[in-house]
Design an enzyme around this catalytic site. Structure first.
Site, PDB file in Angstrom:
ATOM      1  N   HIS A 129      -1.678   1.571   7.605  1.00 20.31           N
ATOM      2  CA  HIS A 129      -1.854   1.325   6.088  1.00 20.31           C
ATOM      3  C   HIS A 129      -1.934   2.740   5.386  1.00 20.31           C
ATOM      4  CE1 HIS A 129      -4.328  -0.119   2.598  1.00 20.31           C
ATOM      5  NE2 HIS A 129      -5.008   0.803   2.953  1.00 20.31           N
TER       6      HIS A 129
ATOM      7  N   CYS B  24       0.818  -1.322   0.091  1.00 22.05           N
ATOM      8  CA  CYS B  24       0.137  -0.178  -0.024  1.00 22.05           C
ATOM      9  C   CYS B  24       0.970   1.442   0.066  1.00 22.05           C
ATOM     10  CB  CYS B  24      -0.965   0.029   1.172  1.00 22.05           C
ATOM     11  SG  CYS B  24      -0.246  -0.204   2.862  1.00 22.05           S
TER      12      CYS B  24
END
Length: 568
Positions: free
Chosen positions: A526, A219
């Site tokens: 994230h 990510c």
């Protein structure tokens, strides 16, 4: 199974700034973030699958490239090239550059399997060095070149030197011009690749987008690619195929165009928009070949990846074929101290570009001034350093959970006292002395990357600073942080069109067009991104791209800000 993602390293890539240790790699689970919710789909490692031809690195050079809409100029299409080769004729290199020679984050190409990297990005290694630490290997690399044709330098014999006309005024009326001017570097200009590409302002147009699958811990990579793809004129250089005639094939610190090609292909596929979601496996495989710290399953940081990617593209596209050796002598340093900031800055910028000159420099690199002053004898030492992004500290005032971006900028340029273990070895006193250090902006780029320093090291512990930073979506004005322009007739710096965002003339105003966010804590995290597209905002969470409310763009998770300069 949750996705493990990266955590920010310290202020990597910004020279002359206090450094901090990287946080240790702590495996963790992906947090459940407040809206917008991160994509919780599990993308574990899978065997390679059959991909449509448009998403493979094995594309033919002559394949279709999407047209990114023009907005401020009409550029010429690049000449047709066969078999993907450049029109530039390079001498043949008869010896192989060993991996020990490369000081860049990208080593020479190695066939076969990629070896495992060191533990994440926290261990000091040659792969994590800053650009200012790189050792030029170009002369050693070129020493093995055989049958190199002589370079046709201009004839500098006396009959060709332009001399001033004789004085018209009488001796009583003659005056000496003592106005400060830029000291010109003597000697012939180094051989260059002629790959000029217009650097322009750009309007808020529709961005070609595709989601990017998370390959297990990528990510950090996906969010960065989305923001670079939204850097329209920079992306157009790759999607239009202009990169093919700009690759430096003799730079031992580059990948001989392999990285530039992989980057061009993934941008092309995203702008074509034929698929809602792409698998960026070929791009990641190429990155891991030249930056092995990303090859394993360790957690990484979007700021680290952005720095390494832009550095690798710079080395691939560096127009300088042979880097000259340039020394800073005490005499030149003394002369530099006497010059006004604007002239000294321009002089050092010209010297820097004699060794490093690329599309990445054109769009992303600026310059700051660092001034040390001995508090005993008041001896000063001033240096000018380039930056790819500004790492701004976040003032953490007690009881204040909200600061402005201007307060972060003020903290960056605040004078600090260097003492004890940080004392300055004053060349005049010839001993360690208490000194002041002052940073200031000297040159601003067309695209300003701002890295908010959300992680701080305290002893053996690293903590995340969750302070909300309020930053403007429009009209970030940095004019007051820049030196004023020189009066007419003073200087001698090369003129720059007002239509060129590189022009160092006020005002210096910027609009936001991209943000990478970090959700979570030190044990889990994230990355996602916001990008501006046709007057609105899109939220990019790996494979999902959705419309976003502008008020959600300015939030606590904001980590890297992408600003573009706007025309006055």
């Amino acid at each position: 199974m949750d996705i493990r993602c990266g955590f920010p390293p310290p202020n990597a890539g910004t020279p002359d700034l206090p450094t901090h240790r990287h946080p240790p790699p702590i495996p963790g689970n992906r947090p459940i973030a407040s809206p917008p919710q991160p994509d919780a789909t599990n993308y574990g490692r899978r065997p390679p699958i059959a991909r449509p031809a448009s998403h493979s690195v094995s594309h033919s050079i002559a394949s279709y490239s999407p047209a990114i809409p023009e907005n401020t100029y009409t550029h010429r299409s690049s000449p047709s090239l066969s078999n993907g080769t450049s029109s530039i004729q390079y001498p043949s290199v008869v010896r192989t550059i060993s991996s020990q020679m490369s000081g860049s984050s990208f080593g020479p190409f190695i066939n076969g399997l990629v070896s495992l990297p060191p533990q994440a990005s926290i261990n000091p290694s040659p792969l994590s060095r800053r650009r200012s630490d790189y050792v030029d290997q170009s002369q050693e690399a070129l020493s093995g070149i055989s049958s190199r044709p002589p370079i046709d330098y201009p004839d500098l014999s006396s009959q060709h030197i332009l001399r001033p006309p004789p004085a018209v005024a009488s001796s009583s009326m003659e005056r000496q011009d003592n106005r400060p001017r830029i000291m010109q570097h003597t000697g012939p200009k180094p051989p260059m690749i002629q790959s000029d590409y217009p650097v322009t302002y750009w309007a808020d147009i529709q961005i070609g987008t595709s989601g990017l699958k998370n390959l297990g811990n990528t990510c950090y990579m996906n969010s960065t690619i989305q923001c670079l793809s939204a850097t329209v004129p920079f992306a157009r250089f790759f999607t239009d195929g202009r990169w093919k005639s700009a690759v430096n094939m003799v730079n031992p610190m580059g990948s001989k165009g392999q990285l530039a090609q992989a980057f061009a292909y993934i941008l092309r596929d995203m702008w074509q928009g034929e698929m809602q979601c792409l698998t960026p496996l070929p791009f990641r495989r190429t990155v891991c070949t030249y930056a092995k710290q990303f090859a394993g399953s360790e957690q990484h940081d979007s700021q680290e990846f952005l720095s390494v990617l832009l550095d690798g593209l710079h080395e691939d596209l560096n127009r300088v074929l042979h880097k000259p050796s340039i020394e800073m002598t005490p005499e030149r340093e003394a002369e530099l101290e006497k010059l006004p900031t604007q002239l000294a800055s321009e002089q050092q910028w010209q010297i820097y570009r004699m060794r490093d000159d690329s599309l990445v420099v054109d769009f992303f690199q600026g310059q700051y001034r660092s001034r040390l002053e001995c508090m005993t004898c008041h001896k000063t030492s001033t240096t000018y350093n380039t930056f790819m992004y500004l790492t701004l500290p976040i003032p953490n005032h007690r009881g204040n959970s909200r600061v402005t971006l201007q307060q972060c900028l003020d903290a960056f340029v605040k004078e600090e006292v260097m003492e004890k273990s940080d004392a300055w070895n004053c060349p005049n006193c010839k001993t360690l002395r208490k000194a002041t250090k002052l940073l200031s902006l000297a040159r601003l780029p067309p695209v300003l990357l701002i890295h908010l320093k959300r992680f701080s090291v305290k002893g053996h512990f690293t903590e995340k600073i969750e302070t909300f930073v309020d930053f403007p979506l429009k009209s970030l004005d940095l004019t007051n942080y820049m030196p004023p322009p020189l009066p007419p007739g003073v200087g001698g710096a090369p003129s720059c069109s007002l239509d060129d965002p590189r022009a160092q003339l006020p005002p210096y105003r910027y609009d936001l067009y991209g943000v990478t966010n970090h959700f979570g804590t030190l044990s889990s995290g994230h990355y996602t991104a916001f990008i501006s597209s046709r007057g609105g905002w899109l939220y990019c969470d790996d494979s999902r791209i959705t419309a976003a409310d502008p008020k959600d763009v300015v939030g606590k998770p904001a980590y890297i800000l992408f600003y573009k300069r706007t025309k006055a």
